[in-house]
Motif scaffolding. Structure first.
Motif, PDB file in Angstrom:
ATOM      1  N   ASP A 158      19.056  25.127  37.519  1.00 24.04           N
ATOM      2  CA  ASP A 158      20.232  25.797  36.992  1.00 24.04           C
ATOM      3  C   ASP A 158      21.227  24.722  36.551  1.00 24.04           C
ATOM      4  O   ASP A 158      21.856  24.109  37.404  1.00 24.04           O
ATOM      5  N   PRO A 159      21.314  24.430  35.259  1.00 31.11           N
ATOM      6  CA  PRO A 159      20.760  25.165  34.124  1.00 31.11           C
ATOM      7  C   PRO A 159      19.264  24.929  33.955  1.00 31.11           C
ATOM      8  O   PRO A 159      18.719  23.967  34.504  1.00 31.11           O
ATOM      9  N   PRO A 160      18.584  25.802  33.201  1.00 32.55           N
ATOM     10  CA  PRO A 160      17.140  25.642  33.007  1.00 32.55           C
ATOM     11  C   PRO A 160      16.824  24.389  32.208  1.00 32.55           C
ATOM     12  O   PRO A 160      17.688  23.831  31.517  1.00 32.55           O
ATOM     13  N   LEU A 161      15.574  23.965  32.295  1.00 35.27           N
ATOM     14  CA  LEU A 161      15.115  22.750  31.616  1.00 35.27           C
ATOM     15  C   LEU A 161      14.063  23.088  30.568  1.00 35.27           C
ATOM     16  O   LEU A 161      13.569  24.210  30.507  1.00 35.27           O
ATOM     17  N   ALA A 162      13.697  22.094  29.770  1.00 34.19           N
ATOM     18  CA  ALA A 162      12.620  22.197  28.777  1.00 34.19           C
ATOM     19  C   ALA A 162      12.865  23.283  27.742  1.00 34.19           C
ATOM     20  O   ALA A 162      11.922  23.860  27.196  1.00 34.19           O
ATOM     21  N   GLY A 163      14.139  23.610  27.504  1.00 33.21           N
ATOM     22  CA  GLY A 163      14.457  24.602  26.484  1.00 33.21           C
ATOM     23  C   GLY A 163      14.110  26.026  26.857  1.00 33.21           C
ATOM     24  O   GLY A 163      14.008  26.892  25.981  1.00 33.21           O
TER      25      GLY A 163
END
Length: 203
Positions: free
Chosen positions: A152-157
């Motif tokens: 959080d926040p997300p990774l890899a788009g």
């Protein structure tokens, strides 16, 4: 006066005693779970911790955490995530303590994705990693699952992961206790009716 059947009475008394004991055990478990939920609620407000070998998932569940994952590209795997579609998981070796853990990179509505992740900083909250053991094995092996950081926040788009929720830790022990006490009362009533019918049959 009709004598009570000794063997049958002993069996019923033993069964009722066991049910009552299980009921009180569930009440004790309910108190323990309530204390655990209070600790988890405090974890949601605690400062982030650095992931090291000292992370204790039993006490640190839902606490925000951060680390740096070293190494080259990490193979990802896809698992179902309910209404979020699918979640992508990647292995991580934490450079802060050398601990291996799983990172939930994010979610996607499609099972096939070209997302790749080369490691780096990760921030999120701690949950248990997916348990690959069978239900039977988990019944005998009570080892604590490995920790996982839900990014959080997300990774890899990828799309956002679900927020931490205490609803993921159910506390049904009081209802289980009520069921055991109800079973005990029912057993006594049934046995009483059986004895009554037995006396009428001999009258």
């Amino acid at each position: 006066m009709t004598r009570l059947p000794i063997l049958a009475t002993l069996v019923v008394v033993a069964a009722v005693a066991a049910m009552v004991a299980l009921g009180f055990w569930q009440l004790g478990r309910a108190s323990e779970k309530e204390a655990l939920l209070a600790r988890y609620e405090a974890n949601l407000r605690s400062a982030p911790l650095e992931v090291t070998d000292r992370v204790d998932l039993d006490s640190d569940l839902f606490r925000r955490a951060r680390t740096i994952c070293g190494g080259g590209p990490r193979p990802t795997r896809i698992e179902g995530a309910g209404k979020f579609g699918f979640r992508l998981l990647a292995d991580c070796t934490a450079m802060d303590g050398g601990r291996t853990l799983v990172v939930q990179l994010g979610t996607t509505p499609r099972p096939a994705t070209g997302a790749r992740w080369n490691g780096g900083p990760v921030a999120g909250y701690l949950t248990p990693a997916p348990d690959k053991r069978s239900v039977l094995r988990r019944g005998f092996d009570h080892a604590v699952p490995d920790p996982m950081i839900v990014a959080d926040p997300p990774l890899a788009g990828l799309s956002a992961n679900p927020a931490p929720s205490l609803a993921e830790v159910p506390n049904n022990h009081r209802s289980y206790a009520f069921q055991w006490f109800a079973f005990a009362v029912s057993a006594l009533i049934i046995y009483g009716l059986a004895l009554r019918g037995r006396r009428k049959g001999r009258a």
